[in-house]
Design a protein around this motif. Structure first.
Motif, short mmCIF file in Angstrom:
data_model
loop_
_atom_site.label_atom_id
_atom_site.label_comp_id
_atom_site.label_asym_id
_atom_site.label_seq_id
_atom_site.Cartn_x
_atom_site.Cartn_y
_atom_site.Cartn_z
N ASP A 25 -36.10 -59.79 51.00
CA ASP A 25 -35.63 -58.44 51.29
C ASP A 25 -36.83 -57.64 51.78
O ASP A 25 -37.74 -57.31 51.00
CB ASP A 25 -35.02 -57.82 50.04
CG ASP A 25 -34.23 -56.56 50.35
OD1 ASP A 25 -34.61 -55.85 51.31
OD2 ASP A 25 -33.24 -56.29 49.67
N LYS B 238 -37.11 -53.78 50.44
CA LYS B 238 -37.31 -53.70 49.00
C LYS B 238 -38.53 -54.48 48.53
O LYS B 238 -38.86 -54.40 47.33
CB LYS B 238 -36.07 -54.22 48.26
CG LYS B 238 -34.85 -53.31 48.41
CD LYS B 238 -33.68 -53.85 47.59
CE LYS B 238 -32.47 -52.94 47.71
NZ LYS B 238 -31.33 -53.45 46.91
N LEU C 191 -38.96 -57.68 48.07
CA LEU C 191 -38.58 -58.68 47.08
C LEU C 191 -38.44 -60.03 47.76
O LEU C 191 -37.99 -60.12 48.91
CB LEU C 191 -37.26 -58.31 46.39
CG LEU C 191 -37.26 -57.06 45.51
CD1 LEU C 191 -35.88 -56.81 44.94
CD2 LEU C 191 -38.27 -57.19 44.39
N TRP D 141 -37.07 -64.08 46.80
CA TRP D 141 -36.34 -64.94 45.86
C TRP D 141 -36.83 -66.38 46.00
O TRP D 141 -36.88 -66.93 47.12
CB TRP D 141 -34.84 -64.88 46.14
CG TRP D 141 -34.14 -63.70 45.53
CD1 TRP D 141 -33.44 -63.66 44.37
CD2 TRP D 141 -34.05 -62.38 46.07
NE1 TRP D 141 -32.92 -62.42 44.13
CE2 TRP D 141 -33.28 -61.61 45.16
CE3 TRP D 141 -34.56 -61.77 47.21
CZ2 TRP D 141 -33.01 -60.27 45.38
CZ3 TRP D 141 -34.29 -60.43 47.43
CH2 TRP D 141 -33.52 -59.69 46.53
N PRO E 278 -36.20 -63.44 41.48
CA PRO E 278 -36.73 -62.43 42.39
C PRO E 278 -38.07 -61.89 41.88
O PRO E 278 -38.20 -61.48 40.72
CB PRO E 278 -35.65 -61.34 42.38
CG PRO E 278 -35.00 -61.48 41.04
CD PRO E 278 -35.10 -62.93 40.64
N GLU F 195 -35.80 -57.10 37.63
CA GLU F 195 -34.42 -56.86 37.25
C GLU F 195 -33.69 -56.22 38.43
O GLU F 195 -34.12 -55.19 38.95
CB GLU F 195 -34.34 -55.95 36.03
CG GLU F 195 -34.94 -56.57 34.77
CD GLU F 195 -34.78 -55.66 33.56
OE1 GLU F 195 -34.19 -54.57 33.75
OE2 GLU F 195 -35.23 -56.04 32.47
N ILE F 196 -32.60 -56.85 38.81
CA ILE F 196 -31.79 -56.36 39.92
C ILE F 196 -30.61 -55.58 39.34
O ILE F 196 -29.79 -56.14 38.61
CB ILE F 196 -31.28 -57.50 40.82
CG1 ILE F 196 -32.48 -58.36 41.29
CG2 ILE F 196 -30.49 -56.96 41.99
CD1 ILE F 196 -33.48 -57.59 42.13
N THR F 197 -30.58 -54.31 39.62
CA THR F 197 -29.50 -53.47 39.12
C THR F 197 -28.28 -53.64 40.01
O THR F 197 -28.37 -53.67 41.25
CB THR F 197 -29.91 -52.00 39.10
OG1 THR F 197 -30.30 -51.60 40.42
CG2 THR F 197 -31.09 -51.79 38.16
#
Length: 474
Positions: free
Chosen positions: A293, A296, A298, A300, A311, A338-340
């Motif tokens: 991403d 963001k 990020l 993975w 992530p 942590e992915i909200t």
């Protein structure tokens, strides 16, 4: 927004359009330029800029000198000089100091502008120009027929008549060089005008024809885009787009010009993301990059033997990559981010008709099919709920069929054919009005013929209000 629906200046007639919305420019907003200096007051000794920008059919624009200092407004029709003789009719698209800036943008020198403006278009000029424009559609189809007869590998896309109806310019596309000398001779004999052939590219053809893109809006090349830059597949790779030519290609068959719009933003965001991090070595195994991403920051990664992807921040991936280069293998990739979950969108209305359900049409068709289904029938007599099927007989007293009775077994009292097990008063009484006695077990059984013969009598007993019977008791 087309010329007929433009409400600039109030009403349906655009401001400056002397044809009241029918100016034959394929839309008043086509390659339009906003004059942000029009509301400013110029000094008293200001000398207006003599060069004016004129717009013609399609995306063609050119600069002309206003030697006579004619007062011109945007949208007016003027007669201008041409390079091959005669005159042409065009619309004034820009005047004033913004023309100087447009010339600087297109790298045009003032000394190179030699063509001049003759006059404002008169009524006779406009009528002759409209008659010439009406011939373009028929001329293009006749020219295509001539090209097919000569078996030329070219495609005629558009025809542009000059304002004085003495010359026509044919725009065509072809993969290579085409010998169209014989075609020009035949067209000159048939149309009785001077012919000019001009080859254009696929993008220029789309800009002249126009259309609606996959985004639902008019093509950029036909509304505001004037310079066509090279678009490569690397622009799609930097933006993590799938390399599907059907989705990345526009109506011209080339890669979409809009792939370059956000490319600079993606390039700036990619500066903080490490390169060549497809595999990171850890004590838990080799972590492989699955997706990134960009905005963001990020990344993975997947570990061997684990289904879930981890992530992590791009900075952590860069740090693990530096440790691998130094020969150090970290125990793991670190704490995953942590992915909200996205917050569900709340509506300010109550969904009472199911307009938010994507499967509402499927549910409606499923309910219709269930209503059209027929009930199961028995296998014996062909009637529902009768002998010969797989259905179990219902218990007496529930409105169903009576259970089978063994021969020589008396009928129990107090049970009739009515629901709930209540006796039928019209059937329980005989001719004298007294309740019927139980049947003698030693009496001979009735045959099927007697049963069929007595069936209509029972129906008469039901309809008889006195409860009488036409037959004697057994």
């Amino acid at each position: 927004m087309g010329c007929g629906s433009c409400s600039t200046g109030g009403g349906c007639a655009p401001a400056g359009c002397k044809s009241n919305g029918a100016c034959l420019t394929n839309g008043c907003s086509k390659l339009d330029v906003y004059d942000w200096l029009s509301h400013m007051d110029m000094p008293a000794n200001y000398k207006p800029f003599q060069i004016v920008e004129i717009k013609f059919k399609g995306s063609r624009k050119d600069f002309y000198v206003n030697q006579d200092n004619i007062y011109l407004e945007a949208g007016e029709l003027v007669a201008v000089e041409t390079t091959t003789g005669g005159y042409d009719i065009g619309h004034v698209s820009l005047t004033g100091e913004l023309v100087r800036m447009q010339m600087t943008k297109r790298r045009v020198n003032e000394a190179d502008v030699a063509k001049k403006i003759y006059r404002k278009a008169t009524e006779a000029d406009v009528n002759k120009w409209k008659l010439a424009k009406d011939l373009e559609w028929e001329t293009m189809h006749k020219a295509r027929t001539l090209a097919l007869e000569l078996k030329l590998s070219m495609k005629l896309s558009d025809v542009d008549y000059q304002g004085d109806k003495t010359k026509a310019t044919f725009y065509y596309t072809a993969e290579g060089r085409v010998d169209f000398r014989e075609l020009i001779k035949k067209m000159a004999e048939q149309f009785r005008i001077r012919i000019e052939m001009r080859q254009i590219g696929m993008r220029q053809e789309a800009s002249r024809l126009g259309g609606i893109g996959s985004c639902g809006r008019e093509l950029c090349c036909s509304t505001w885009l004037t310079d066509f830059k090279t678009v490569s597949t690397s622009a799609a790779r930097y933006q993590n787009l799938s390399l599907n030519t059907l989705k990345l290609a526009g109506q011209c068959g080339k890669l979409k010009c809009c792939l370059n719009y956000e490319l600079d933003t993606y390039m700036d965001a990619l500066k903080t993301i490490p390169d060549n991090v497809n595999i990171l070595r850890t004590e838990r195994g080799d972590a492989r990059l699955q997706k990134t991403d960009i905005f963001k920051q990020l990344m993975w990664f997947s570990l061997p033997g684990e289904e879930a992807w981890l992530p992590i921040k791009a900075s952590r991936a860069k740090e693990v990559q530096r440790l691998n280069r130094e020969g150090i293998i970290p125990p793991d990739l670190g704490e995953p981010v942590e992915i909200t979950a996205p917050v569900a969108k709340s509506f300010d209305y109550e969904n009472v008709v199911g307009q938010d359900s994507l499967t509402r049409l499927d549910e409606r068709s499923r309910n219709r099919n269930n209503r059209n289904k027929k009930p199961n029938r028995g296998q014996g007599g062909g009637q529902p709920n009768q002998g010969g099927g797989n259905q179990q007989p219902r218990q007496q007293g529930q409105g169903g069929q009576q259970p089978q009775r063994q021969p020589n077994q008396p009928r129990p009292q107090g049970q009739g054919n009515q629901p709930g097990g209540q006796p039928n008063p019209q059937q329980a009484r005989g001719e004298s009005g007294q309740p019927n006695q139980p049947r003698d077990p030693n009496a001979p059984e009735r045959t099927g013929n007697n049963k069929r013969r007595n069936r209509p009598n029972r129906n008469k007993n039901r309809n008889n209000p006195n409860g009488g019977s036409n037959e004697t008791g057994a």
